[in-house]
Motif scaffolding. Structure first.
Motif, PDB file in Angstrom:
ATOM      1  N   THR A   1      19.631   0.922  -6.956  1.00  0.00           N
ATOM      2  CA  THR A   1      18.330   0.279  -7.127  1.00  0.00           C
ATOM      3  C   THR A   1      17.339   1.190  -7.841  1.00  0.00           C
ATOM      4  O   THR A   1      16.476   0.733  -8.577  1.00  0.00           O
ATOM      5  N   LEU A   2      17.486   2.513  -7.592  1.00  0.00           N
ATOM      6  CA  LEU A   2      16.565   3.453  -8.228  1.00  0.00           C
ATOM      7  C   LEU A   2      16.765   3.490  -9.741  1.00  0.00           C
ATOM      8  O   LEU A   2      15.811   3.642 -10.493  1.00  0.00           O
ATOM      9  N   PHE A   3      18.013   3.335 -10.187  1.00  0.00           N
ATOM     10  CA  PHE A   3      18.279   3.656 -11.587  1.00  0.00           C
ATOM     11  C   PHE A   3      18.706   2.500 -12.473  1.00  0.00           C
ATOM     12  O   PHE A   3      18.836   2.670 -13.668  1.00  0.00           O
ATOM     13  N   TYR A   4      18.923   1.297 -11.866  1.00  0.00           N
ATOM     14  CA  TYR A   4      19.389   0.268 -12.793  1.00  0.00           C
ATOM     15  C   TYR A   4      18.255  -0.153 -13.734  1.00  0.00           C
ATOM     16  O   TYR A   4      17.088  -0.163 -13.363  1.00  0.00           O
ATOM     17  N   PRO A   5      18.623  -0.447 -14.980  1.00  0.00           N
ATOM     18  CA  PRO A   5      17.595  -0.758 -15.972  1.00  0.00           C
ATOM     19  C   PRO A   5      16.929  -2.109 -15.691  1.00  0.00           C
ATOM     20  O   PRO A   5      17.618  -3.074 -15.380  1.00  0.00           O
ATOM     21  N   MET A   6      15.606  -2.140 -15.760  1.00  0.00           N
ATOM     22  CA  MET A   6      14.873  -3.397 -15.570  1.00  0.00           C
ATOM     23  C   MET A   6      14.059  -3.676 -16.824  1.00  0.00           C
ATOM     24  O   MET A   6      13.730  -2.761 -17.575  1.00  0.00           O
ATOM     25  N   GLU A   7      13.734  -4.960 -17.039  1.00  0.00           N
ATOM     26  CA  GLU A   7      13.028  -5.331 -18.269  1.00  0.00           C
ATOM     27  C   GLU A   7      11.644  -4.668 -18.322  1.00  0.00           C
ATOM     28  O   GLU A   7      11.296  -3.968 -19.257  1.00  0.00           O
ATOM     29  N   THR A   8      10.867  -4.918 -17.252  1.00  0.00           N
ATOM     30  CA  THR A   8       9.522  -4.349 -17.258  1.00  0.00           C
ATOM     31  C   THR A   8       9.430  -3.315 -16.158  1.00  0.00           C
ATOM     32  O   THR A   8       9.365  -3.650 -14.982  1.00  0.00           O
ATOM     33  N   THR A   9       9.488  -2.075 -16.535  1.00  0.00           N
ATOM     34  CA  THR A   9       9.412  -1.076 -15.478  1.00  0.00           C
ATOM     35  C   THR A   9       8.375  -0.027 -15.811  1.00  0.00           C
ATOM     36  O   THR A   9       8.168   0.355 -16.962  1.00  0.00           O
ATOM     37  N   ASN A  10       7.731   0.410 -14.750  1.00  0.00           N
ATOM     38  CA  ASN A  10       6.924   1.612 -14.858  1.00  0.00           C
ATOM     39  C   ASN A  10       7.552   2.702 -14.012  1.00  0.00           C
ATOM     40  O   ASN A  10       7.111   3.829 -14.002  1.00  0.00           O
ATOM     41  N   ASN A  11       8.603   2.234 -13.255  1.00  0.00           N
ATOM     42  CA  ASN A  11       9.355   3.124 -12.380  1.00  0.00           C
ATOM     43  C   ASN A  11       8.542   3.742 -11.251  1.00  0.00           C
ATOM     44  O   ASN A  11       8.883   3.589 -10.094  1.00  0.00           O
TER      45      ASN A  11
ATOM     46  N   ARG B   1       8.519  -2.153 -10.314  1.00  0.00           N
ATOM     47  CA  ARG B   1       7.918  -3.160 -11.165  1.00  0.00           C
ATOM     48  C   ARG B   1       6.399  -3.034 -11.249  1.00  0.00           C
ATOM     49  O   ARG B   1       5.768  -3.608 -12.126  1.00  0.00           O
ATOM     50  N   ALA B   2       5.818  -2.320 -10.281  1.00  0.00           N
ATOM     51  CA  ALA B   2       4.358  -2.333 -10.157  1.00  0.00           C
ATOM     52  C   ALA B   2       3.678  -1.654 -11.344  1.00  0.00           C
ATOM     53  O   ALA B   2       4.238  -0.750 -11.973  1.00  0.00           O
ATOM     54  N   ASP B   3       2.483  -2.117 -11.620  1.00  0.00           N
ATOM     55  CA  ASP B   3       1.672  -1.505 -12.646  1.00  0.00           C
ATOM     56  C   ASP B   3       1.265  -0.110 -12.169  1.00  0.00           C
ATOM     57  O   ASP B   3       0.916   0.074 -11.002  1.00  0.00           O
ATOM     58  N   ALA B   4       1.327   0.890 -13.083  1.00  0.00           N
ATOM     59  CA  ALA B   4       1.092   2.277 -12.659  1.00  0.00           C
ATOM     60  C   ALA B   4      -0.338   2.515 -12.197  1.00  0.00           C
ATOM     61  O   ALA B   4      -0.649   3.562 -11.633  1.00  0.00           O
ATOM     62  N   THR B   5      -1.232   1.560 -12.453  1.00  0.00           N
ATOM     63  CA  THR B   5      -2.618   1.750 -12.010  1.00  0.00           C
ATOM     64  C   THR B   5      -2.985   0.811 -10.853  1.00  0.00           C
ATOM     65  O   THR B   5      -4.096   0.841 -10.354  1.00  0.00           O
ATOM     66  N   ASP B   6      -2.041  -0.024 -10.447  1.00  0.00           N
ATOM     67  CA  ASP B   6      -2.308  -0.964  -9.348  1.00  0.00           C
ATOM     68  C   ASP B   6      -2.109  -0.235  -8.018  1.00  0.00           C
ATOM     69  O   ASP B   6      -1.063  -0.334  -7.382  1.00  0.00           O
ATOM     70  N   TYR B   7      -3.162   0.492  -7.618  1.00  0.00           N
ATOM     71  CA  TYR B   7      -2.982   1.401  -6.484  1.00  0.00           C
ATOM     72  C   TYR B   7      -2.730   0.679  -5.168  1.00  0.00           C
ATOM     73  O   TYR B   7      -1.980   1.165  -4.329  1.00  0.00           O
ATOM     74  N   LEU B   8      -3.363  -0.508  -4.980  1.00  0.00           N
ATOM     75  CA  LEU B   8      -3.141  -1.242  -3.738  1.00  0.00           C
ATOM     76  C   LEU B   8      -1.651  -1.520  -3.547  1.00  0.00           C
ATOM     77  O   LEU B   8      -1.063  -1.250  -2.508  1.00  0.00           O
ATOM     78  N   MET B   9      -1.050  -2.010  -4.641  1.00  0.00           N
ATOM     79  CA  MET B   9       0.369  -2.348  -4.582  1.00  0.00           C
ATOM     80  C   MET B   9       1.219  -1.100  -4.375  1.00  0.00           C
ATOM     81  O   MET B   9       2.180  -1.109  -3.579  1.00  0.00           O
ATOM     82  N   LEU B  10       0.850  -0.022  -5.067  1.00  0.00           N
ATOM     83  CA  LEU B  10       1.626   1.213  -4.940  1.00  0.00           C
ATOM     84  C   LEU B  10       1.550   1.757  -3.521  1.00  0.00           C
ATOM     85  O   LEU B  10       2.552   2.195  -2.960  1.00  0.00           O
ATOM     86  N   ILE B  11       0.347   1.699  -2.951  1.00  0.00           N
ATOM     87  CA  ILE B  11       0.195   2.238  -1.591  1.00  0.00           C
ATOM     88  C   ILE B  11       0.957   1.379  -0.586  1.00  0.00           C
ATOM     89  O   ILE B  11       1.682   1.896   0.270  1.00  0.00           O
ATOM     90  N   LEU B  12       0.840   0.038  -0.733  1.00  0.00           N
ATOM     91  CA  LEU B  12       1.591  -0.842   0.166  1.00  0.00           C
ATOM     92  C   LEU B  12       3.097  -0.613   0.000  1.00  0.00           C
ATOM     93  O   LEU B  12       3.843  -0.560   0.973  1.00  0.00           O
ATOM     94  N   GLY B  13       3.525  -0.453  -1.248  1.00  0.00           N
ATOM     95  CA  GLY B  13       4.939  -0.191  -1.508  1.00  0.00           C
ATOM     96  C   GLY B  13       5.384   1.134  -0.901  1.00  0.00           C
ATOM     97  O   GLY B  13       6.453   1.229  -0.295  1.00  0.00           O
ATOM     98  N   PHE B  14       4.533   2.138  -1.069  1.00  0.00           N
ATOM     99  CA  PHE B  14       4.824   3.463  -0.498  1.00  0.00           C
ATOM    100  C   PHE B  14       4.993   3.346   1.015  1.00  0.00           C
ATOM    101  O   PHE B  14       5.936   3.878   1.599  1.00  0.00           O
ATOM    102  N   LEU B  15       4.059   2.610   1.653  1.00  0.00           N
ATOM    103  CA  LEU B  15       4.138   2.396   3.101  1.00  0.00           C
ATOM    104  C   LEU B  15       5.455   1.702   3.464  1.00  0.00           C
ATOM    105  O   LEU B  15       6.155   2.111   4.392  1.00  0.00           O
ATOM    106  N   GLY B  16       5.771   0.655   2.681  1.00  0.00           N
ATOM    107  CA  GLY B  16       7.001  -0.095   2.933  1.00  0.00           C
ATOM    108  C   GLY B  16       8.217   0.807   2.872  1.00  0.00           C
ATOM    109  O   GLY B  16       9.073   0.778   3.755  1.00  0.00           O
ATOM    110  N   ILE B  17       8.288   1.630   1.808  1.00  0.00           N
ATOM    111  CA  ILE B  17       9.438   2.529   1.665  1.00  0.00           C
ATOM    112  C   ILE B  17       9.495   3.511   2.830  1.00  0.00           C
ATOM    113  O   ILE B  17      10.551   3.733   3.418  1.00  0.00           O
TER     114      ILE B  17
END
Lengths: 103, 460
Positions: free
Chosen positions: B46-56, A61-77
């Motif tokens: 979870t990786l592939f199900y379609p979501m409304e707002t995704t950047n993936n 769901r994260a914005d592709a430029t929201d790096y803080l969120m992406l990095i935290l998410g990456f850490l979480g994963i």
């Protein structure tokens, strides 16, 4: 009070699922021989890594430029994945030993 | 997307059946595989199900999965069987950390000015609380188990500190809910408070109670995952997490029962080394055993019972122990193992170790069976166990472990205790068994002593 009442009526299905899952978890586990306590705990621990699903949703769901969120998410994963893969692999190793010995 | 929910349902079924199978010896391995495939399925959906707002952002996801997956796999393959408890504790903490991170991100995603008194936000705060307590608590448990944190770190008045911490956490949480919008700095203070609470929660709990703590923290992580699932309304997370939460709680209660204590008593009381040593300071005499005599005594015994403890794990002596068993059996001696439910640092720890050394199932006796047979046993070999054979649990109402069922080894003809030194056990409690009339001590590293003993037996 109003707030609580509203919360309950909105989430009644969730409350049902939660209650049944608690009952189920207690029933499934109730009788376990001591030999299996450690592997069971380890296996259950791996299952608790299911929180990785949340981290994946979060990144998707994260914005592709929201790096803080992406990095935290990456850490979480990464952390949850260590929990999942490590947990199942360790459990498998433990259970291997029981098998060998039964012969 | 109903099809997605149905696929998730399959994954949930696999988790439940997997967990069920994990609790029976014959099906355990398949059960573990089932649970693992349930996880794989849930991840793929979870990786592939379609979501409304995704950047993936698949690149980030794949990178995270590869990093974590390979670290986890290598750690699991390399870890020694004896270091298993701290590994599980560490893994557990990382799961908790993930819930914590999710809570942090989701809180920062709340739009400014939105109402705080909302189910979703309460859920986020709970995920933060349980996840971070489980994270920092597990890290402390990990440190305690691998020996880098000893029980010597004693907090003054731990009960009061913990009560204050809990109140502080709750107050902070309520304050955040009373704001007009998401207050980030207050949230970060709450996060720090939660992390510190995890530390103060586990630090005073020492010694013999570690198995209970790991089990408890394990169920915390499950609950944290379930709460995080509530944030997303994701049923796999909710059911999977609650399954672990419930099973962890049951296991914790089983452990407490084995020690004849309540969970409340373990968490609040702790052995905390406050030393209610009601034992007298009479001069007590310790008798040392000599290898030669011991070898002959063992060889001409009818029945020998081995009581393994954490010392066996530390010395990596499980294989040597099995060799001793084989040498003695070759001499016609009946050798059995008496397994106390909380021997070692985890429930079933000793079973796993002895299984690694190929000791057959029927040789492992549980507490009640072992106690029945101890009276007719000639020699008991206590290898690196202490608290689980401490008679003051039966006799001394002032002892911190009073009431815990023990292996009543003093019924046997002779008790040989293999120990590195006269230091008290992990729980820090003096053991009158060592001064008993029919007790002899054999000092030294367990593996080393056992090796010498085997040589003596084979040459005698």
């Amino acid at each position: 009070m109003d707030f609580i009442y509203q919360f309950i009526s909105q989430h009644i299905l969730m409350i049902y699922i939660l209650s049944f899952a608690i009952l189920l978890g207690m029933e499934v586990i109730s009788k376990v021989p001591t030999v299996l306590h450690t592997p069971l705990m380890s296996g259950a621990n791996a299952i608790s890594g299911v929180v990785i699903i949340g981290a994946i949703i979060l990144i998707r769901r994260a914005d592709a430029t929201d790096y803080l969120m992406l990095i935290l998410g990456f850490l979480g994963i990464s952390l949850a994945m260590i929990n999942v893969v490590g947990g199942f692999a360790v459990t498998d190793r433990m259970l291997d030993m029981f098998k060998k010995k039964k012969r | 997307m109903p099809i997605i929910e149905l696929l998730y349902l399959i994954s949930i079924f696999l988790f439940i059946i997997g967990l069920k199978r994990l609790s029976h010896p014959d099906t355990a391995k398949k059960g573990n595989l089932m649970a693992a495939s349930a996880m794989a399925l849930a991840i793929v959906i979870t990786l592939f199900y379609p979501m409304e707002t995704t950047n993936n952002n698949y690149l980030w996801i794949v990178a995270g999965m590869l990093t974590g997956g390979s670290i986890g796999y290598i750690a699991a393959k390399r870890v020694k069987m004896t270091a298993m408890p701290e590994m599980v504790s560490l893994f557990n903490g990382l799961g908790g950390a993930c819930s914590m991170l999710i809570a942090v991100v989701e809180f920062f995603n709340i739009e400014a000015g939105s109402s705080m008194l909302d189910g979703q936000i309460i859920t986020i705060l709970f995920a933060l609380l349980v996840g971070s307590v489980s994270f920092s608590g597990s890290i402390i448990a990990w440190g305690k188990l691998n020996g880098s944190l000893r029980d010597t770190i004693v907090l003054p008045k731990p009960q009061i500190i913990n009560l204050v911490m809990l109140l502080a956490v709750l107050t902070m949480g309520i304050l955040i809910l009373l704001q007009d919008g998401p207050n980030h700095s207050m949230f970060l203070i709450l996060l720090s408070l939660c992390l510190v609470y995890g530390v103060t929660f586990v630090t005073p709990i020492g010694g013999g109670d570690m198995p209970v703590v790991i089990s408890l923290l394990n169920s915390f992580t499950g609950i944290a995952a379930a709460i995080a699932g509530l944030i997303y309304g994701n049923n796999v997370m909710i059911v999977g997490g609650i399954l672990v939460g419930a099973s962890g709680t049951i296991l914790t209660v089983l452990m407490c029962k084995a020690m004849n204590r309540s969970l409340f008593n373990v968490v609040i009381g702790g052995f905390s080394g406050s030393g209610i040593s009601s034992g007298s300071d009479r001069e007590q005499i310790v008798k040392e055993a000599t290898l030669g005599d011991l070898a002959i005594q063992l060889k001409y015994s009818g029945k020998v019972m081995i009581v393994p403890g954490y010392g066996l794990a530390v010395a990596q002596a499980q294989h040597t122990c099995h060799e001793l068993e084989l040498s003695l059996e070759a001499e016609g001696v009946d050798v059995k193992y008496a397994i106390h439910p909380v021997a070692g640092r985890m429930p079933g720890h000793m079973n796993v170790l002895l299984a690694e050394a190929d000791v057959p199932y029927p040789k492992l006796l549980e507490l009640d069976d072992a106690n029945q047979q101890l009276a007719s046993t000639d020699v008991v070999l206590v290898i690196g166990a202490n608290d689980v054979v401490n008679p003051s649990a039966k006799e001394d109402p002032g002892s911190p472990i009073y009431g815990m069922p023990i292996l009543e080894v003093e019924q046997a003809g002779t008790v040989i205790v293999l120990k590195r030194s006269m230091n008290p056990g992990y729980a820090g409690i003096e053991n009158p068994l060592f001064f008993g009339e029919r007790t002899k001590m054999l000092f030294g590293d367990a593996k080393d002593s056992l090796h010498k003993l085997i040589n003596e037996i084979n040459n005698a």
